[in-house]
Design a protein around this motif. Sequence first.
Motif, mmCIF file in Angstrom:
data_model
loop_
_atom_site.group_PDB
_atom_site.id
_atom_site.type_symbol
_atom_site.label_atom_id
_atom_site.label_comp_id
_atom_site.label_asym_id
_atom_site.label_seq_id
_atom_site.Cartn_x
_atom_site.Cartn_y
_atom_site.Cartn_z
ATOM 1 N N CYS A 60 43.337 47.363 38.144
ATOM 2 C CA CYS A 60 42.289 48.334 37.789
ATOM 3 C C CYS A 60 41.039 47.636 37.263
ATOM 4 N N VAL A 61 41.221 46.616 36.442
ATOM 5 C CA VAL A 61 40.072 45.866 35.926
ATOM 6 C C VAL A 61 39.334 45.174 37.073
ATOM 7 N N SER A 62 40.068 44.606 38.006
ATOM 8 C CA SER A 62 39.443 43.942 39.156
ATOM 9 C C SER A 62 38.625 44.927 39.987
ATOM 10 N N ILE A 63 39.173 46.096 40.226
ATOM 11 C CA ILE A 63 38.439 47.105 41.007
ATOM 12 C C ILE A 63 37.215 47.582 40.231
ATOM 13 N N TYR A 64 37.354 47.772 38.930
ATOM 14 C CA TYR A 64 36.213 48.166 38.103
ATOM 15 C C TYR A 64 35.112 47.106 38.170
ATOM 16 N N LEU A 65 35.489 45.843 38.006
ATOM 17 C CA LEU A 65 34.501 44.768 38.043
ATOM 18 C C LEU A 65 33.870 44.624 39.424
ATOM 19 N N ALA A 66 34.637 44.894 40.469
ATOM 20 C CA ALA A 66 34.080 44.841 41.818
ATOM 21 C C ALA A 66 33.001 45.893 41.993
ATOM 22 N N ASN A 67 33.205 47.063 41.440
ATOM 23 C CA ASN A 67 32.209 48.131 41.534
ATOM 24 C C ASN A 67 31.015 47.873 40.621
ATOM 25 N N LYS A 68 31.240 47.201 39.523
ATOM 26 C CA LYS A 68 30.166 46.927 38.558
ATOM 27 C C LYS A 68 29.282 45.758 39.000
ATOM 28 N N HIS A 69 29.860 44.806 39.708
ATOM 29 C CA HIS A 69 29.130 43.608 40.157
ATOM 30 C C HIS A 69 29.213 43.486 41.677
ATOM 31 N N PRO A 70 28.371 44.212 42.399
ATOM 32 C CA PRO A 70 28.478 44.209 43.859
ATOM 33 C C PRO A 70 28.218 42.844 44.499
ATOM 34 N N GLN A 71 27.487 41.959 43.826
ATOM 35 C CA GLN A 71 27.194 40.661 44.423
ATOM 36 C C GLN A 71 28.441 39.768 44.503
ATOM 37 N N THR A 72 29.405 40.004 43.652
ATOM 38 C CA THR A 72 30.644 39.215 43.682
ATOM 39 C C THR A 72 31.873 40.097 43.909
ATOM 40 N N CYS A 73 31.674 41.258 44.502
ATOM 41 C CA CYS A 73 32.784 42.210 44.639
ATOM 42 C C CYS A 73 33.932 41.662 45.481
ATOM 43 N N VAL A 74 33.632 40.802 46.441
ATOM 44 C CA VAL A 74 34.687 40.276 47.303
ATOM 45 C C VAL A 74 35.734 39.523 46.477
ATOM 46 N N LEU A 75 35.272 38.748 45.514
ATOM 47 C CA LEU A 75 36.211 37.999 44.675
ATOM 48 C C LEU A 75 37.132 38.928 43.891
ATOM 49 N N PHE A 76 36.580 39.996 43.364
ATOM 50 C CA PHE A 76 37.390 40.927 42.580
ATOM 51 C C PHE A 76 38.363 41.709 43.472
ATOM 52 N N TYR A 77 37.921 42.048 44.678
ATOM 53 C CA TYR A 77 38.831 42.724 45.605
ATOM 54 C C TYR A 77 39.954 41.789 46.056
ATOM 55 N N VAL A 78 39.642 40.518 46.244
ATOM 56 C CA VAL A 78 40.686 39.546 46.592
ATOM 57 C C VAL A 78 41.690 39.439 45.449
ATOM 58 N N ALA A 79 41.173 39.361 44.220
ATOM 59 C CA ALA A 79 42.064 39.294 43.051
ATOM 60 C C ALA A 79 42.951 40.532 42.981
ATOM 61 N N ALA A 80 42.366 41.698 43.196
ATOM 62 C CA ALA A 80 43.153 42.939 43.173
ATOM 63 C C ALA A 80 44.209 42.923 44.274
ATOM 64 N N GLY A 81 43.853 42.413 45.447
ATOM 65 C CA GLY A 81 44.809 42.340 46.550
ATOM 66 C C GLY A 81 45.962 41.391 46.270
ATOM 67 N N VAL A 82 45.641 40.259 45.678
ATOM 68 C CA VAL A 82 46.690 39.297 45.331
ATOM 69 C C VAL A 82 47.635 39.898 44.302
#
Length: 98
Positions: free
Chosen positions: A39-61
């Motif tokens: 949930c934190v990773s998805i929240y951070l992905a939405n809050k920081h669109p320039q680095t969202c890929v990293l947070f989505y990868v973290a959430a996926g892992v």
Amino acid sequence: MNEKQQSLALLKFRASGLSLSQALKINMKLYLFRLVAICVSIYLANKHPQTCVLFYVAAGVLLGALLQDVAWQYKLVKSWPFTNKIINWDLVEDIAKD
């Protein structure tokens, strides 16, 4: 978990059987931690669109690890009847007494 605690848990499962809900409860703190991290990773992905890929990868892992653990617990429960047959219960009881 030390050997005595593991032995006591095995004896409990021997008496009552092992269900998926019991197996999942054992690691519930880890699973809740992973869900919060997802949930934190998805929240951070939405809050920081320039680095969202990293947070989505973290959430996926993290989601993959969670699903892998649940699948492993399912397989453990399904193999319990065989495990119950081959365990040296005398040794387990001796360890539980120490």
